[in-house]
Design an enzyme around this catalytic site. Structure first.
Site, PDB file in Angstrom:
ATOM      1  N   GLY A   1      50.799  47.075  28.811  1.00 29.13           N
ATOM      2  CA  GLY A   1      49.563  47.653  28.298  1.00 29.13           C
ATOM      3  C   GLY A   1      48.504  46.577  28.310  1.00 29.13           C
TER       4      GLY A   1
ATOM      5  N   SER B   1      54.944  43.519  32.479  1.00 28.15           N
ATOM      6  CA  SER B   1      53.500  43.353  32.515  1.00 28.15           C
ATOM      7  C   SER B   1      53.013  42.539  31.320  1.00 28.15           C
ATOM      8  CB  SER B   1      52.827  44.734  32.586  1.00 28.15           C
ATOM      9  OG  SER B   1      51.456  44.631  32.844  1.00 28.15           O
ATOM     10  N   ALA B   2      52.350  43.153  30.345  1.00 25.02           N
ATOM     11  CA  ALA B   2      51.882  42.410  29.176  1.00 25.02           C
ATOM     12  C   ALA B   2      53.039  41.729  28.450  1.00 25.02           C
ATOM     13  CB  ALA B   2      51.139  43.344  28.223  1.00 25.02           C
TER      14      ALA B   2
ATOM     15  N   HIS C   1      51.725  42.259  38.567  1.00 26.74           N
ATOM     16  CA  HIS C   1      50.992  43.155  39.464  1.00 26.74           C
ATOM     17  C   HIS C   1      50.231  42.362  40.536  1.00 26.74           C
ATOM     18  CE1 HIS C   1      51.741  46.034  36.243  1.00 26.74           C
ATOM     19  NE2 HIS C   1      51.025  45.302  35.420  1.00 26.74           N
TER      20      HIS C   1
ATOM     21  N   GLU D   1      54.590  44.006  42.605  1.00 23.72           N
ATOM     22  CA  GLU D   1      55.142  45.214  42.016  1.00 23.72           C
ATOM     23  C   GLU D   1      56.610  45.400  42.421  1.00 23.72           C
ATOM     24  OE1 GLU D   1      52.601  47.594  39.916  1.00 23.72           O
ATOM     25  OE2 GLU D   1      52.925  45.432  39.822  1.00 23.72           O
TER      26      GLU D   1
END
Length: 224
Positions: A84, A116-117, A153, A188
């Site tokens: 997020g 991700s985060a 990413h 990814e």
């Protein structure tokens, strides 16, 4: 010895959430504490990620439902931090004293995973996130569970593109002008398995180091 699983992304195109992640193998039946603070809808996020973990045969409990989230994290045997907005995630954990709680749990043997985060959070700082600073945390220092930065990413420059904005590579090079930490540009579908000092890449990445050209890396041992 720290055991970490750091994903670039939580969902591959056309696939279910976390279908590409080796969750069952990594968590080995442990109950996992979920950190949902990178999104605004904590309950909805916990439900979605809980379903993905259930498909892997794992039980997930979100710390946002606990009266003392830091205490729940401090005693966790496993942690998953969802993706997020990294700035929102970091600010929430700063306010809850969650960073110290997660570090303590990992030091006591808890397994840490994130996408991700959540991968950004495992690094020394969040300065290589791609996110907008929609909130202002009290500094950018993160967990420091690894000695390098991750750029989730990661996107390669498009040959012949007329787009005049900065590429991801240019942004990382700017980071290295001001910081000496190496950066793993994780594409990814890729993820890092960290076991103590050993780092293994699954997928592909570009590793950026100050004073050197980027190194193209594929599945196998990685030395950031």
């Amino acid at each position: 010895m720290s055991e970490l699983l750091l994903l670039s992304n939580s969902t591959n195109h056309g696939a279910r959430t976390l279908a590409h992640a080796p969750l069952a193998e990594f968590y080995e039946g442990r109950e996992v504490r979920f950190v949902p603070y990178a999104l605004a809808d904590h309950a909805g996020y916990a439900e979605a990620i809980g379903a993905a973990f259930a498909r892997a045969g794992l039980r997930l409990r979100s710390v946002h439902t606990e009266p003392d989230p830091a205490a729940a994290l401090r005693t966790a045997e496993a942690v998953w931090v969802g993706g997020g907005n990294t700035f929102r995630l970091l600010r929430a954990l700063q306010r809850l004293d969650g960073l110290a709680a997660i570090r303590e749990a990992v030091a006591c043997g808890a397994r840490y995973g994130g996408a991700s985060a959540g991968s950004n959070l495992a690094c020394p700082t969040i300065r290589t996130t791609n996110d907008m600073p929609i909130v202002e945390p009290a500094g950018f220092a993160a967990l420091g569970l690894v000695g390098f930065q991750v750029n989730p990413h990661y996107l390669d420059p498009v040959p012949g593109s007329a787009h005049m904005g900065e590429t991801r590579e240019e942004r990382i090079r700017e980071f290295l002008e001001e910081n000496a930490l190496p950066v793993v540009g994780l594409r990814e579908g890729g993820w890092l398995r960290v076991s103590g000092a050993a780092v293994t890449l699954h997928g592909s990445a570009r590793v950026f180091r100050r004073g050197a050209e980027p190194e193209e890396c594929r599945t196998g041992p990685l030395s950031p």
